[in-house]
Scaffold this motif. Structure first.
Motif, PDB file in Angstrom:
ATOM      1  N   ASP A  42     -10.413   5.532   2.723  1.00  2.73           N
ATOM      2  CA  ASP A  42      -9.251   4.927   2.329  1.00  2.73           C
ATOM      3  C   ASP A  42      -8.953   3.726   3.221  1.00  2.73           C
ATOM      4  O   ASP A  42      -8.655   2.655   2.880  1.00  2.73           O
ATOM      5  CB  ASP A  42      -8.165   5.835   2.471  1.00  2.73           C
ATOM      6  CG  ASP A  42      -8.052   6.555   1.265  1.00  2.73           C
ATOM      7  OD1 ASP A  42      -8.755   6.394   0.178  1.00  2.73           O
ATOM      8  OD2 ASP A  42      -7.547   7.750   1.266  1.00  2.73           O
ATOM      9  N   ALA A  43      -9.258   3.886   4.762  1.00  2.00           N
ATOM     10  CA  ALA A  43      -8.840   2.841   5.708  1.00  2.00           C
ATOM     11  C   ALA A  43      -9.928   1.502   5.452  1.00  2.00           C
ATOM     12  O   ALA A  43      -9.287   0.593   5.093  1.00  2.00           O
ATOM     13  CB  ALA A  43      -8.982   3.164   6.821  1.00  2.00           C
ATOM     14  N   GLY A  44     -10.969   1.660   5.216  1.00  4.79           N
ATOM     15  CA  GLY A  44     -11.845   0.486   4.854  1.00  4.79           C
ATOM     16  C   GLY A  44     -11.422  -0.118   3.641  1.00  4.79           C
ATOM     17  O   GLY A  44     -11.585  -1.219   3.275  1.00  4.79           O
ATOM     18  N   PHE A  48      -6.380  -5.776   1.479  1.00  6.24           N
ATOM     19  CA  PHE A  48      -5.492  -6.448   2.134  1.00  6.24           C
ATOM     20  C   PHE A  48      -6.172  -7.949   2.589  1.00  6.24           C
ATOM     21  O   PHE A  48      -5.582  -8.892   2.331  1.00  6.24           O
ATOM     22  CB  PHE A  48      -5.136  -5.866   3.676  1.00  6.24           C
ATOM     23  CG  PHE A  48      -4.045  -6.592   4.506  1.00  6.24           C
ATOM     24  CD1 PHE A  48      -2.785  -7.036   3.873  1.00  6.24           C
ATOM     25  CD2 PHE A  48      -4.356  -7.152   5.719  1.00  6.24           C
ATOM     26  CE1 PHE A  48      -2.019  -7.785   4.616  1.00  6.24           C
ATOM     27  CE2 PHE A  48      -3.651  -7.777   6.391  1.00  6.24           C
ATOM     28  CZ  PHE A  48      -2.385  -8.137   6.088  1.00  6.24           C
ATOM     29  N   THR A  49      -7.163  -7.913   3.065  1.00  4.82           N
ATOM     30  CA  THR A  49      -7.755  -9.404   3.420  1.00  4.82           C
ATOM     31  C   THR A  49      -8.315 -10.111   2.449  1.00  4.82           C
ATOM     32  O   THR A  49      -8.081 -11.330   2.152  1.00  4.82           O
ATOM     33  CB  THR A  49      -8.986  -9.066   4.356  1.00  4.82           C
ATOM     34  OG1 THR A  49     -10.029  -8.068   3.842  1.00  4.82           O
ATOM     35  CG2 THR A  49      -8.721  -8.363   5.780  1.00  4.82           C
ATOM     36  N   ASP A  50      -8.553  -9.533   1.050  1.00  7.69           N
ATOM     37  CA  ASP A  50      -8.872 -10.068  -0.098  1.00  7.69           C
ATOM     38  C   ASP A  50      -7.532 -10.734  -0.556  1.00  7.69           C
ATOM     39  O   ASP A  50      -7.494 -11.872  -1.059  1.00  7.69           O
ATOM     40  CB  ASP A  50      -9.481  -9.098  -1.025  1.00  7.69           C
ATOM     41  CG  ASP A  50     -10.698  -8.675  -0.974  1.00  7.69           C
ATOM     42  OD1 ASP A  50     -11.443  -9.342  -0.095  1.00  7.69           O
ATOM     43  OD2 ASP A  50     -11.129  -7.771  -1.759  1.00  7.69           O
ATOM     44  N   GLY A  64      -2.552  10.968  -0.288  1.00  8.45           N
ATOM     45  CA  GLY A  64      -2.848  12.097   0.885  1.00  8.45           C
ATOM     46  C   GLY A  64      -3.129  11.331   2.182  1.00  8.45           C
ATOM     47  O   GLY A  64      -3.312  11.874   3.307  1.00  8.45           O
ATOM     48  N   ALA A  65      -2.931  10.143   2.082  1.00  8.33           N
ATOM     49  CA  ALA A  65      -3.220   9.227   3.393  1.00  8.33           C
ATOM     50  C   ALA A  65      -1.560   9.382   4.063  1.00  8.33           C
ATOM     51  O   ALA A  65      -0.555   9.007   3.614  1.00  8.33           O
ATOM     52  CB  ALA A  65      -3.519   7.740   3.274  1.00  8.33           C
ATOM     53  N   VAL A 114       1.031  -1.205   0.069  1.00  6.24           N
ATOM     54  CA  VAL A 114      -0.130   0.038  -0.037  1.00  6.24           C
ATOM     55  C   VAL A 114       0.907   1.258  -0.011  1.00  6.24           C
ATOM     56  O   VAL A 114       1.741   1.363   0.681  1.00  6.24           O
ATOM     57  CB  VAL A 114      -1.061   0.055   1.484  1.00  6.24           C
ATOM     58  CG1 VAL A 114      -1.702   1.220   1.153  1.00  6.24           C
ATOM     59  CG2 VAL A 114      -1.823  -1.200   1.294  1.00  6.24           C
ATOM     60  N   ALA A 115       0.814   2.102  -1.238  1.00  5.50           N
ATOM     61  CA  ALA A 115       1.786   3.172  -1.147  1.00  5.50           C
ATOM     62  C   ALA A 115       0.761   4.449  -0.990  1.00  5.50           C
ATOM     63  O   ALA A 115      -0.316   4.711  -1.145  1.00  5.50           O
ATOM     64  CB  ALA A 115       2.160   3.393  -2.586  1.00  5.50           C
ATOM     65  N   ARG A 116       1.556   5.380  -0.387  1.00  7.98           N
ATOM     66  CA  ARG A 116       1.094   6.984  -0.168  1.00  7.98           C
ATOM     67  C   ARG A 116       1.886   7.623  -0.796  1.00  7.98           C
ATOM     68  O   ARG A 116       2.816   7.365  -1.265  1.00  7.98           O
ATOM     69  CB  ARG A 116       0.613   7.119   1.332  1.00  7.98           C
ATOM     70  CG  ARG A 116       1.985   6.960   2.112  1.00  7.98           C
ATOM     71  CD  ARG A 116       1.449   7.270   3.564  1.00  7.98           C
ATOM     72  NE  ARG A 116       2.629   7.778   4.506  1.00  7.98           N
ATOM     73  CZ  ARG A 116       3.200   8.771   4.726  1.00  7.98           C
ATOM     74  NH1 ARG A 116       2.521   9.559   4.323  1.00  7.98           N
ATOM     75  NH2 ARG A 116       4.179   8.922   5.503  1.00  7.98           N
TER      76      ARG A 116
END
Length: 79
Positions: free
Chosen positions: A61-63, A69-71, A44-45, A6-8
């Motif tokens: 974004d968090a959801g 991730f879980t997928d 922006g996260a 996951v990139a920001r």
């Protein structure tokens, strides 16, 4: 096994900050090397933006990141 990132905009690292152009270069090298990878960007996260259940449940974004991730885990860690 595919890698997941996951990139920001800026990711902290020992030498300062990992910039998005470095993530782009990393993604390109993985592709050239034949390493399957998923890199998702959340502009922006902040760093470690998935911090609690409430944030995940509210979505945004968090959801979305948690769902990705879980997928990924379900797909690649099935016994």
């Amino acid at each position: 096994m595919p890698r997941f990132c996951v990139a920001r905009q800026r990711l902290p690292c020992a030498a300062g900050a990992l910039r998005i152009r470095q993530v782009d270069a990393f993604e390109a090298l993985l592709g050239q090397s034949g390493v399957p990878a998923e890199i998702k960007r959340f502009e922006g996260a902040g760093h470690a933006f998935v911090t609690d259940l409430r944030g995940i449940e509210e979505g945004g974004d968090a959801g979305r990141a948690w769902g990705l991730f879980t997928d990924f885990l379900r797909t690649h860690l099935q016994a």
